[in-house]
Design a protein around this motif. Structure first.
Motif, PDB file in Angstrom:
ATOM      1  N   ALA A 144     -18.467  11.437   2.592  1.00 50.54           N
ATOM      2  CA  ALA A 144     -17.349  12.184   3.204  1.00 50.54           C
ATOM      3  C   ALA A 144     -16.201  12.234   2.201  1.00 50.54           C
ATOM      4  O   ALA A 144     -15.187  11.538   2.345  1.00 50.54           O
ATOM      5  N   LYS A 145     -16.350  13.052   1.186  1.00 50.29           N
ATOM      6  CA  LYS A 145     -15.402  13.073   0.072  1.00 50.29           C
ATOM      7  C   LYS A 145     -14.005  13.536   0.486  1.00 50.29           C
ATOM      8  O   LYS A 145     -13.015  13.223  -0.173  1.00 50.29           O
ATOM      9  N   ASP A 146     -13.913  14.295   1.588  1.00 53.35           N
ATOM     10  CA  ASP A 146     -12.615  14.808   2.007  1.00 53.35           C
ATOM     11  C   ASP A 146     -11.940  13.914   3.050  1.00 53.35           C
ATOM     12  O   ASP A 146     -10.905  14.291   3.606  1.00 53.35           O
ATOM     13  N   PHE A 147     -12.506  12.738   3.317  1.00 50.91           N
ATOM     14  CA  PHE A 147     -11.889  11.836   4.297  1.00 50.91           C
ATOM     15  C   PHE A 147     -10.574  11.310   3.742  1.00 50.91           C
ATOM     16  O   PHE A 147     -10.463  10.987   2.558  1.00 50.91           O
ATOM     17  N   ASP A 148      -9.563  11.218   4.598  1.00 53.78           N
ATOM     18  CA  ASP A 148      -8.214  10.810   4.206  1.00 53.78           C
ATOM     19  C   ASP A 148      -8.213   9.401   3.586  1.00 53.78           C
ATOM     20  O   ASP A 148      -8.406   8.405   4.267  1.00 53.78           O
ATOM     21  N   GLU A 149      -7.982   9.337   2.280  1.00 54.84           N
ATOM     22  CA  GLU A 149      -7.974   8.054   1.576  1.00 54.84           C
ATOM     23  C   GLU A 149      -6.844   7.162   2.059  1.00 54.84           C
ATOM     24  O   GLU A 149      -6.946   5.922   2.031  1.00 54.84           O
ATOM     25  N   GLY A 150      -5.777   7.788   2.536  1.00 54.07           N
ATOM     26  CA  GLY A 150      -4.648   7.005   3.034  1.00 54.07           C
ATOM     27  C   GLY A 150      -5.023   6.127   4.214  1.00 54.07           C
ATOM     28  O   GLY A 150      -4.516   5.001   4.356  1.00 54.07           O
ATOM     29  N   LEU A 151      -5.921   6.598   5.073  1.00 59.51           N
ATOM     30  CA  LEU A 151      -6.363   5.809   6.222  1.00 59.51           C
ATOM     31  C   LEU A 151      -7.159   4.596   5.777  1.00 59.51           C
ATOM     32  O   LEU A 151      -7.052   3.508   6.361  1.00 59.51           O
ATOM     33  N   ILE A 152      -7.936   4.770   4.727  1.00 57.43           N
ATOM     34  CA  ILE A 152      -8.720   3.652   4.192  1.00 57.43           C
ATOM     35  C   ILE A 152      -7.793   2.613   3.573  1.00 57.43           C
ATOM     36  O   ILE A 152      -7.941   1.409   3.799  1.00 57.43           O
ATOM     37  N   LEU A 153      -6.810   3.072   2.806  1.00 58.22           N
ATOM     38  CA  LEU A 153      -5.859   2.147   2.188  1.00 58.22           C
ATOM     39  C   LEU A 153      -5.057   1.395   3.244  1.00 58.22           C
ATOM     40  O   LEU A 153      -4.766   0.196   3.097  1.00 58.22           O
ATOM     41  N   GLU A 154      -4.704   2.078   4.317  1.00 55.11           N
ATOM     42  CA  GLU A 154      -3.966   1.435   5.406  1.00 55.11           C
ATOM     43  C   GLU A 154      -4.823   0.362   6.078  1.00 55.11           C
ATOM     44  O   GLU A 154      -4.324  -0.733   6.389  1.00 55.11           O
ATOM     45  N   ALA A 155      -6.112   0.650   6.273  1.00 52.54           N
ATOM     46  CA  ALA A 155      -7.016  -0.340   6.869  1.00 52.54           C
ATOM     47  C   ALA A 155      -7.148  -1.558   5.968  1.00 52.54           C
ATOM     48  O   ALA A 155      -7.169  -2.703   6.448  1.00 52.54           O
ATOM     49  N   CYS A 156      -7.218  -1.335   4.664  1.00 51.84           N
ATOM     50  CA  CYS A 156      -7.318  -2.443   3.706  1.00 51.84           C
ATOM     51  C   CYS A 156      -6.074  -3.329   3.760  1.00 51.84           C
ATOM     52  O   CYS A 156      -6.164  -4.563   3.718  1.00 51.84           O
ATOM     53  N   GLN A 157      -4.911  -2.702   3.855  1.00 52.89           N
ATOM     54  CA  GLN A 157      -3.668  -3.456   3.936  1.00 52.89           C
ATOM     55  C   GLN A 157      -3.589  -4.242   5.237  1.00 52.89           C
ATOM     56  O   GLN A 157      -3.203  -5.422   5.251  1.00 52.89           O
ATOM     57  N   ASP A 158      -3.961  -3.609   6.346  1.00 55.48           N
ATOM     58  CA  ASP A 158      -3.942  -4.302   7.635  1.00 55.48           C
ATOM     59  C   ASP A 158      -4.886  -5.507   7.611  1.00 55.48           C
ATOM     60  O   ASP A 158      -4.548  -6.597   8.098  1.00 55.48           O
ATOM     61  N   ALA A 159      -6.080  -5.317   7.047  1.00 66.58           N
ATOM     62  CA  ALA A 159      -7.058  -6.406   6.986  1.00 66.58           C
ATOM     63  C   ALA A 159      -6.549  -7.547   6.117  1.00 66.58           C
ATOM     64  O   ALA A 159      -6.730  -8.724   6.453  1.00 66.58           O
ATOM     65  N   ARG A 160      -5.910  -7.203   5.019  1.00 67.88           N
ATOM     66  CA  ARG A 160      -5.378  -8.254   4.133  1.00 67.88           C
ATOM     67  C   ARG A 160      -4.342  -9.107   4.849  1.00 67.88           C
ATOM     68  O   ARG A 160      -4.307 -10.334   4.704  1.00 67.88           O
ATOM     69  N   LEU A 161      -3.483  -8.461   5.639  1.00 62.41           N
ATOM     70  CA  LEU A 161      -2.439  -9.190   6.351  1.00 62.41           C
ATOM     71  C   LEU A 161      -2.989 -10.022   7.511  1.00 62.41           C
ATOM     72  O   LEU A 161      -2.425 -11.055   7.867  1.00 62.41           O
ATOM     73  N   LEU A 162      -4.101  -9.572   8.095  1.00 62.28           N
ATOM     74  CA  LEU A 162      -4.695 -10.275   9.227  1.00 62.28           C
ATOM     75  C   LEU A 162      -5.663 -11.377   8.809  1.00 62.28           C
ATOM     76  O   LEU A 162      -5.949 -12.289   9.594  1.00 62.28           O
ATOM     77  N   ALA A 163      -6.155 -11.300   7.586  1.00 61.32           N
ATOM     78  CA  ALA A 163      -7.199 -12.228   7.138  1.00 61.32           C
ATOM     79  C   ALA A 163      -6.675 -13.643   6.957  1.00 61.32           C
ATOM     80  O   ALA A 163      -5.537 -13.856   6.521  1.00 61.32           O
ATOM     81  N   ALA A 164      -7.527 -14.590   7.301  1.00 60.04           N
ATOM     82  CA  ALA A 164      -7.282 -16.006   7.025  1.00 60.04           C
ATOM     83  C   ALA A 164      -8.463 -16.493   6.188  1.00 60.04           C
ATOM     84  O   ALA A 164      -9.394 -17.122   6.712  1.00 60.04           O
ATOM     85  N   PRO A 165      -8.470 -16.178   4.879  1.00 57.08           N
ATOM     86  CA  PRO A 165      -9.647 -16.461   4.051  1.00 57.08           C
ATOM     87  C   PRO A 165      -9.885 -17.956   3.844  1.00 57.08           C
ATOM     88  O   PRO A 165      -8.974 -18.702   3.483  1.00 57.08           O
ATOM     89  N   ARG A 166     -11.113 -18.351   4.094  1.00 59.29           N
ATOM     90  CA  ARG A 166     -11.512 -19.746   3.906  1.00 59.29           C
ATOM     91  C   ARG A 166     -12.966 -19.792   3.456  1.00 59.29           C
ATOM     92  O   ARG A 166     -13.771 -18.946   3.864  1.00 59.29           O
ATOM     93  N   GLY A 167     -13.298 -20.785   2.661  1.00 57.49           N
ATOM     94  CA  GLY A 167     -14.677 -20.963   2.233  1.00 57.49           C
ATOM     95  C   GLY A 167     -14.976 -22.428   1.998  1.00 57.49           C
ATOM     96  O   GLY A 167     -14.069 -23.237   1.805  1.00 57.49           O
TER      97      GLY A 167
END
Length: 224
Positions: A25-48
């Motif tokens: 889907a080459k014409d999909f709004d890249e801004g929505l993907i970047l926003e999802a990445c930012q939201d996930a980064r802020l919500l993540a509690a990374p542990r290993g």
């Protein structure tokens, strides 16, 4: 028991697009993907967390206490010539999953799917980061590493997830199993990494995992 707490500084938008099934889907709004990445980064509690064990490649036995036998021919082949293994677990925590569910229930289907894909990308990045952190430590001991292999890959049955939870001490980072043996939180990983002596004459050639080697040709997250 080594615990991994490195921060998640960014989430790869290309991988998020792939996990969302949008590679074509080459014409999909890249801004929505970047926003999802930012939201996930802020919500993540990374542990290993990870553990090192001796391993018998002939019997496929991990020398934990108690030991356990790894089931499956493909995983056995993958760990051929290895005499140690690392068992690891990683997670991004519960908050992302709760937000994904909340958005879906509110009818925000597109942002729910994108956030879910970003969360998958995030937990894979955490596991990648763990591998990078572990690699020099193992190299100092004369070992090279196979790429990580998780229950559910090939013929390694998900029924062995309880052993991965036990041997990684995954409960220390809040990872457990549901009654159906699914990981909780859902955006979590368990995996094994084989270790073999550098320069060993009996180490077979080994191709790194790649979508091109996978039989599932219609996978929506398949790499181009």
């Amino acid at each position: 028991m080594p615990v991994y707490h490195a921060p998640l500084l960014a989430i790869d938008p290309k991988e998020t697009r792939r996990y969302a099934g949008l590679m074509r889907a080459k014409d999909f709004d890249e801004g929505l993907i970047l926003e999802a990445c930012q939201d996930a980064r802020l919500l993540a509690a990374p542990r290993g967390i990870w553990q090192l064990y001796d391993y018998d490649a002939k019997t496929q036995e991990v020398k934990s206490d108690p030991p356990f036998l790894i089931e499956g021919k493909k995983i056995g082949k993958h760990l051929e010539a290895c005499d140690k293994v690392i068992l690891l677990s990683a997670t991004v925590g519960d908050d992302i999953e709760e937000e994904v569910t909340k958005r879906f229930q509110s009818g925000e289907y597109a942002t729910s799917v994108l956030l879910d894909a970003a969360a998958t990308t995030a937990v894979e990045q955490i596991a990648d980061g763990m591998e990078k952190a572990i690699k020099p430590q193992m190299a100092a001991q004369g070992y090279s590493m196979r790429w990580r292999f998780s229950p559910g890959y090939g013929d390694w049955p998900l029924d062995q997830q309880p052993e991965l939870i036990r041997t990684t001490h995954a409960e220390e980072i809040g990872v457990s199993l549901s009654e159906s043996k699914m990981l909780v939180p859902r955006k979590s990983i368990t995996a094994i990494i084989g270790l073999y002596k550098e320069g060993a004459a009996d180490v077979p050639a080994h191709e790194k995992k790649d979508c091109a080697a996978c039989a599932q040709k219609d996978c929506p997250s398949r790499k181009a």
